[in-house]
Design an enzyme around this catalytic site. Structure first.
Site, mmCIF file in Angstrom:
data_model
loop_
_atom_site.group_PDB
_atom_site.id
_atom_site.type_symbol
_atom_site.label_atom_id
_atom_site.label_comp_id
_atom_site.label_asym_id
_atom_site.label_seq_id
_atom_site.Cartn_x
_atom_site.Cartn_y
_atom_site.Cartn_z
ATOM 1 N N ALA A 8 0.806 -1.251 0.090
ATOM 2 C CA ALA A 8 -0.029 0.031 -0.029
ATOM 3 C C ALA A 8 0.883 1.286 0.108
ATOM 4 C CB ALA A 8 -0.791 -0.063 1.259
ATOM 5 N N ARG A 14 -2.578 7.937 -10.944
ATOM 6 C CA ARG A 14 -3.833 7.808 -11.714
ATOM 7 C C ARG A 14 -5.145 8.324 -11.089
ATOM 8 N NH1 ARG A 14 -1.949 2.070 -14.116
ATOM 9 N NH2 ARG A 14 -0.874 2.161 -12.314
ATOM 10 N N GLY A 75 11.340 8.478 -2.398
ATOM 11 C CA GLY A 75 11.992 9.486 -2.965
ATOM 12 C C GLY A 75 13.066 9.247 -4.100
ATOM 13 N N THR A 82 6.936 -3.197 -6.919
ATOM 14 C CA THR A 82 6.121 -4.092 -5.990
ATOM 15 C C THR A 82 7.236 -5.114 -5.124
ATOM 16 O OG1 THR A 82 5.826 -5.259 -7.901
ATOM 17 C CG2 THR A 82 4.021 -4.072 -7.137
ATOM 18 N N ASN A 230 -6.765 1.661 -10.153
ATOM 19 C CA ASN A 230 -5.959 2.820 -10.628
ATOM 20 C C ASN A 230 -6.490 3.952 -10.883
ATOM 21 O OD1 ASN A 230 -3.622 0.882 -10.345
ATOM 22 N ND2 ASN A 230 -4.357 0.078 -12.232
HETATM 23 C C1 UD1 Z 1 0.702 -4.814 -10.509
HETATM 24 C C2 UD1 Z 1 1.579 -5.948 -11.221
HETATM 25 C C3 UD1 Z 1 0.998 -6.658 -12.490
HETATM 26 C C4 UD1 Z 1 -0.531 -7.025 -11.939
HETATM 27 C C5 UD1 Z 1 -1.287 -5.950 -11.226
HETATM 28 C C6 UD1 Z 1 -2.688 -6.368 -10.698
HETATM 29 C C7 UD1 Z 1 3.983 -5.820 -10.826
HETATM 30 C C8 UD1 Z 1 5.118 -5.320 -11.370
HETATM 31 N N1 UD1 Z 1 2.865 -5.886 -11.597
HETATM 32 O O1 UD1 Z 1 0.764 -3.834 -11.644
HETATM 33 O O2 UD1 Z 1 1.232 -7.600 -13.066
HETATM 34 O O3 UD1 Z 1 -1.539 -7.565 -13.127
HETATM 35 O O4 UD1 Z 1 -0.292 -5.405 -10.311
HETATM 36 O O5 UD1 Z 1 -3.534 -5.387 -10.296
HETATM 37 O O6 UD1 Z 1 3.714 -6.312 -9.618
HETATM 38 N N2 UD1 Z 1 3.195 -0.821 -4.432
HETATM 39 C C9 UD1 Z 1 3.891 -0.399 -3.326
HETATM 40 N N3 UD1 Z 1 5.358 -0.012 -3.444
HETATM 41 C C10 UD1 Z 1 5.749 0.299 -4.728
HETATM 42 C C11 UD1 Z 1 5.005 0.140 -5.836
HETATM 43 C C12 UD1 Z 1 3.897 -0.447 -5.671
HETATM 44 O O7 UD1 Z 1 3.588 -0.655 -2.184
HETATM 45 O O8 UD1 Z 1 6.953 0.487 -4.763
HETATM 46 C C13 UD1 Z 1 1.773 -1.075 -4.181
HETATM 47 C C14 UD1 Z 1 0.986 -0.104 -4.749
HETATM 48 O O9 UD1 Z 1 0.472 0.880 -3.491
HETATM 49 C C15 UD1 Z 1 -0.273 -0.931 -5.025
HETATM 50 C C16 UD1 Z 1 0.354 -2.268 -5.530
HETATM 51 O O10 UD1 Z 1 1.462 -2.269 -4.804
HETATM 52 O O11 UD1 Z 1 -1.229 -1.150 -4.065
HETATM 53 C C17 UD1 Z 1 0.447 -2.460 -6.917
HETATM 54 O O12 UD1 Z 1 1.112 -1.445 -7.547
HETATM 55 P P1 UD1 Z 1 0.614 -0.973 -8.898
HETATM 56 O O13 UD1 Z 1 1.538 0.162 -9.530
HETATM 57 O O14 UD1 Z 1 -0.851 -0.486 -8.887
HETATM 58 O O15 UD1 Z 1 0.764 -2.040 -10.131
HETATM 59 P P2 UD1 Z 1 0.344 -2.473 -11.240
HETATM 60 O O16 UD1 Z 1 1.038 -1.465 -12.246
HETATM 61 O O17 UD1 Z 1 -1.024 -2.293 -11.251
HETATM 62 CA CA CA Z 2 -2.494 -1.758 -9.387
#
Ligand code: UD1
Ligand code: CA
Length: 461
Positions: A8, A14, A75, A82, A230
């Protein structure tokens, strides 16, 4: 030990919002709360939430909930993605634990699915398992790339996919289960050589495959469960799915909902059997409604307790309670801290605020009852105003049992009307009315006979 790591920390660009994405609401509950509850209800003992962007706000929202927080540093000098997010939880993971990865922006996932997925992963003794779904429009999701035998090769992100991979309709839900030992190993191996320059948790599967680990894929039937939010449009879609689920569960438990499409019931609301909910009704917060009620049409009830056999039409009830057998509305407004006894009638254009009203009392039309303690069997006539405010301070009025407040009277608080006190219509009452008294506080009527004749008004017509 079963552990969940709930991601999270993302910015949620977006959404174009000042509120952290996972704190956006769906049917009165934050997205993250749904995920935490689903995880806990699936008997996952330890739940770790990774926060980052808006982390303090998120932590504050859940300060009374039994979960662990880990803060992902955010940062330009820090990595992102993820995979990096999951790395933050590495100290909590021991070799033998089963680690479930969940996303805070995937609120429709149910505890039943998490449980079944965890069992599937364990019974087959997989080292890593991914939950997938077939969807008509896979845009934005990671795709599941399989070899000729159908074994998973890798998960490729939309932005990294080639033309063929783009066409794949089996998508990554973002929900995984790992054996602690292998997850820790793979997290140390992932890099950020990809279109977004991020550490992808999805790369763990490529690494595990190269290490000849046992990888599972679990295909979910209901793809709406893994719907990720998103954007605001996706938030609205989740709201609809959740609304349908909530309404359906009330109907299954014996509530009639005339038109579920136009009935909005928050996820914490409770409703008794044989209550009928009419269209255009919003039931919000910690509202509890009893049995055999008629609620709506066009009614808003928030954080309120409603007894049995109550009917409420086209009215707004906020932070108040209504006991059995009351009739409310149409067009009544109960403002916070109003408490109604049994069998009351609060009719058209009556506003009640911060007041208690006893059993069998009535305020049928056009009245304001503010800051008052009203007894039982009291009749409040049409147009009565409880004058509670002197421009600086609010004062209370006390109306004892069986009193009768004639139409168009003003009760200038603080004032007391004793039991069986009667107030003549059109009175402005500023002093106590004794038990059994009739108070008349208006100018006496003067009749002047022949007045029109004298003025010669008739000849002008
Ligand atoms: C991600 C998956 C994708 C999947 C999709 C499903 C990866 C690389 N991609 O893409 O394969 O189909 O979810 O919904 O995992 N987050 C963090 N820290 C970070 C980045 C993200 O906590 O540094 C959290 C976000 O808050 C979010 C979740 O991870 O809750 C997913 O991140 P998001 O950027 O929405 O990934 P997607 O591009 O949707
Ligand atoms: Ca997502």
């Amino acid at each position: 030990m079963n552990i969940s790591v709930i991601l999270a920390a993302g910015e949620g660009t977006r959404m174009k919002s000042r509120v952290p994405k996972v704190l956006h609401n769906i049917n009165g509950k934050t997205m993250l709360q749904y995920v935490i509850e689903a995880s806990k209800n699936a008997s996952i003992e330890k739940n770790i939430v990774i926060v980052g962007h808006g982390g303090n706000e998120v932590k504050n929202e859940f300060k009374d909930v039994d979960i662990e927080f880990k803060t992902q540093p955010i940062g330009e000098e820090f990595p992102y993605g993820t995979g990096y997010a999951v790395m933050q939880a590495i100290d909590y993971i021991d070799d033998e634990s089963n680690v479930m990865i969940l996303y805070g922006d995937t609120p429709l996932i149910t505890s039943k699915t998490i449980k079944e997925f965890m069992n599937y992963h364990r019974e087959n003794e997989y080292d890593g398992t991914v939950l997938t779904a077939y969807v008509e429009n896979p845009t934005g999701y990671g795709r599941i790339v399989r070899d000729e035998e159908g074994k998973i090769l890798k998960i490729v992100e939309h932005k990294d996919a080639n033309e063929n991979e783009m066409k794949i309709k089996e998508i990554n839900s973002g929900i995984y289960c790992f054996k602690g030992k292998y997850l820790k190993y793979a997290l140390n191996e992932i890099d950020n050589n990809n279109a977004q320059g991020e550490y992808y948790i999805t790369d763990v599967f490529t690494i595990l495959r190269e290490k000849n680990c046992k990888i599972g894929v679990c295909l979910i039937d209901d793809s709406t469960e893994i719907y990720g939010v998103n954007s605001r449009a996706q938030l609205a879609f989740c709201e609809k799915v959740m609304r349908d689920r909530i309404n359906k569960s009330h109907m299954e438990r014996g509530v009639t909902i005339i038109n579920p499409e136009s009935t909005y019931i928050g996820s914490k609301v409770k409703i008794g059997i044989d209550t009928i909910v009419y269209p255009g009704t919003f039931l919000k917060g910690n509202t509890v409604i009893g049995q055999d009620c008629i609620i709506g049409e066009n009614t808003i009830i928030e954080d309120s307790q409603i007894g049995n056999k109550v009917d409420i039409h086209s009215s707004t009830i906020e932070k108040s309670s209504i006991d059995d057998g009351c009739h409310i509305g149409p067009y009544a407004h109960l403002r916070p801290n109003s408490h109604l006894g049994k069998n009351l009638k609060i009719g058209n254009f009556v506003e009640v605020k911060n007041s208690t009203i006893g059993n069998n009392s009535k305020a049928g039309h056009l009245a304001y009852v503010g800051d008052a303690d009203v007894g039982e069997n009291v009749n409040i006539g049409c147009g009565v105003v409880f004058v509670n405010y002197d421009g600086r301070t609010k004062h209370r009025s006390v109306i004892e049992d069986n009193a009768f407040i004639g139409s168009n009277s003003n009760l200038v608080a603080p004032v007391v009307v004793k039991e069986w006190g009667y107030i003549a219509a059109g009175s402005t009452i500023t002093e106590e009315v004794g038990e059994g008294y009739l108070s008349i506080a208006r100018a006496r009527q003067v009749n002047k006979s022949g007045w029109v004749e004298k003025k010669n008004y008739k000849k002008d017509k």
